[in-house]
Enzyme design. Structure first.
Site, PDB file in Angstrom:
ATOM      1  CB  ILE A  57      -1.055   0.071   1.194  1.00 43.24           C
ATOM      2  CG1 ILE A  57      -1.915   1.022   1.159  1.00 43.24           C
ATOM      3  CG2 ILE A  57      -0.261   0.109   2.446  1.00 43.24           C
ATOM      4  CD1 ILE A  57      -3.062   0.935   2.275  1.00 43.24           C
ATOM      5  N   GLY A 116      -0.127  -5.502   0.628  1.00 42.45           N
ATOM      6  CA  GLY A 116      -1.088  -5.834  -0.283  1.00 42.45           C
ATOM      7  C   GLY A 116      -0.868  -6.609  -1.445  1.00 42.45           C
ATOM      8  CG  ASP A 172      -4.227  -8.354   1.111  1.00 43.01           C
ATOM      9  OD1 ASP A 172      -4.799  -9.266   1.928  1.00 43.01           O
ATOM     10  OD2 ASP A 172      -3.543  -7.521   1.443  1.00 43.01           O
ATOM     11  CD  GLU A 180      -1.157  -6.423   5.611  1.00 42.67           C
ATOM     12  OE1 GLU A 180      -1.728  -6.195   4.318  1.00 42.67           O
ATOM     13  OE2 GLU A 180      -0.637  -7.234   5.705  1.00 42.67           O
ATOM     14  CG  ASP A 223      -8.376  -4.181   5.971  1.00 39.93           C
ATOM     15  OD1 ASP A 223      -7.519  -4.042   5.055  1.00 39.93           O
ATOM     16  OD2 ASP A 223      -8.763  -3.079   6.596  1.00 39.93           O
TER      17      ASP A 223
END
Length: 309
Positions: free
Chosen positions: A99, A155, A158, A178, A186
């Site tokens: 991110i 991310g 993810d 994270e 999340d």
């Protein structure tokens, strides 16, 4: 939320989403493909679409535009009959640094709202919007091969766990980052990584300590299926694999992906029932006879011309 976002995209598609054919036509190897500002989209081979995260000067960090553009891009790909398989990679020396905190901080850390309840509802909408960025990859019926070099942080994990096949270079490393920035992941890692890696203990360790996992351990644990010596070899391998998939019946390939994901999230009995319902119609295709005939003649499926899907 997914339904709302998808409906909005489809409602306005004719106004601001160009066809993928147009995107390919103006694709430039030197930077992002307009109208995208963070993605480069090309067609390196027949029926293969290559999406490259393209912010190398920022280590492909995920800014606000990226989260929006991935949804737009994969929504188009899902409906593009000229695409049968997708390869995702990152420009530059690393796949992604995760991110972009500087760009995202204002929206994530300061959600609007007149009171706690309204602020919380708005925060939930923001999180659901970002979850869609990677769920759209998993929901796309076209198989997605992701190729990772260097860092794959936050991310990035993810993203890759929403893909179907994961490849990496020998210098690749993965980090569920994270907890180091004060939050629980999340947008997919905590939900998908346990289904990708067989060891729940290892998943817990990675998520709770934020330690790095390097290529050999990633291969051993099942996070990736192949490790290549360098980026050039990896991309060649990814495109070769994509070509093998694209050469098969799109009815068979897309049906296989849909049912693999369904079976992952349901019991064996439920998966078998869904498969029977799926194939009661999908077996009624000329692709079966074409493929069977080629097999008996000892020909590759890639010699068959399959209708677009």
């Amino acid at each position: 939320m997914t339904f709302i976002i998808r409906s909005a995209l489809m409602k306005n598609r004719s106004l601001w989403l160009p066809g993928l054919g147009a995107v390919r036509a103006i694709s430039s190897p030197g930077g992002p493909t307009p109208p995208f500002t963070t993605l480069s989209v090309s067609q390196p081979a027949t029926a293969v679409t290559h999406i490259e995260l393209h912010r190398p000067e920022k280590r492909n960090a995920m800014n606000k535009a990226f989260w929006r553009e991935m949804v737009v891009c994969f929504t188009q790909i899902a409906e593009d009959p000229d695409c049968r398989v997708v390869v995702v990679s990152g420009a530059g020396e690393v796949f992604t640094a995760g991110i972009d905190l500087m760009d995202m901080a204002s929206e994530v850390l300061q959600p609007e709202g007149d009171d706690m309840a309204r602020t919380s509802w708005n925060m939930r909408r923001i999180i659901a919007k970002y979850q869609e960025t990677f769920s759209v990859i998993e929901r796309c019926p076209k198989p997605v091969v992701v190729a990772v070099q260097g860092a794959c942080v936050g991310g990035g994990v993810d993203l890759i766990t929403a893909c179907d096949i994961r490849l990496c270079t020998q210098d690749a490393w993965f980090q569920v980052k994270e907890v180091d920035i004060g939050l629980a992941a999340d947008v997919g890692t905590l939900q998908r990584l346990p289904k990708v890696i067989g060891s729940r203990s290892l998943v817990n360790e990675l998520a709770l300590t934020a330690r790095k996992m390097y290529a050999d351990e990633a291969k051993e644990s099942g996070l990736v299926s192949r490790v290549f010596p360098d980026k050039e070899a990896m991309l060649a391998g990814a495109l070769e694999m994509a070509g093998e998939i694209a050469g098969r019946s799109p009815v068979a390939v897309q049906g296989t992906k849909v049912n693999l994901i369904y079976s992952r999230d349901h019991s064996v009995a439920e998966g078998l029932n869904y498969m029977a319902t799926w194939n009661m119609s999908m077996l009624q295709t000329e692709d079966v006879m074409k493929s069977a005939a080629a097999s008996m003649e000892k020909k590759s499926p890639k010699t068959i011309t399959f209708s677009k899907l």
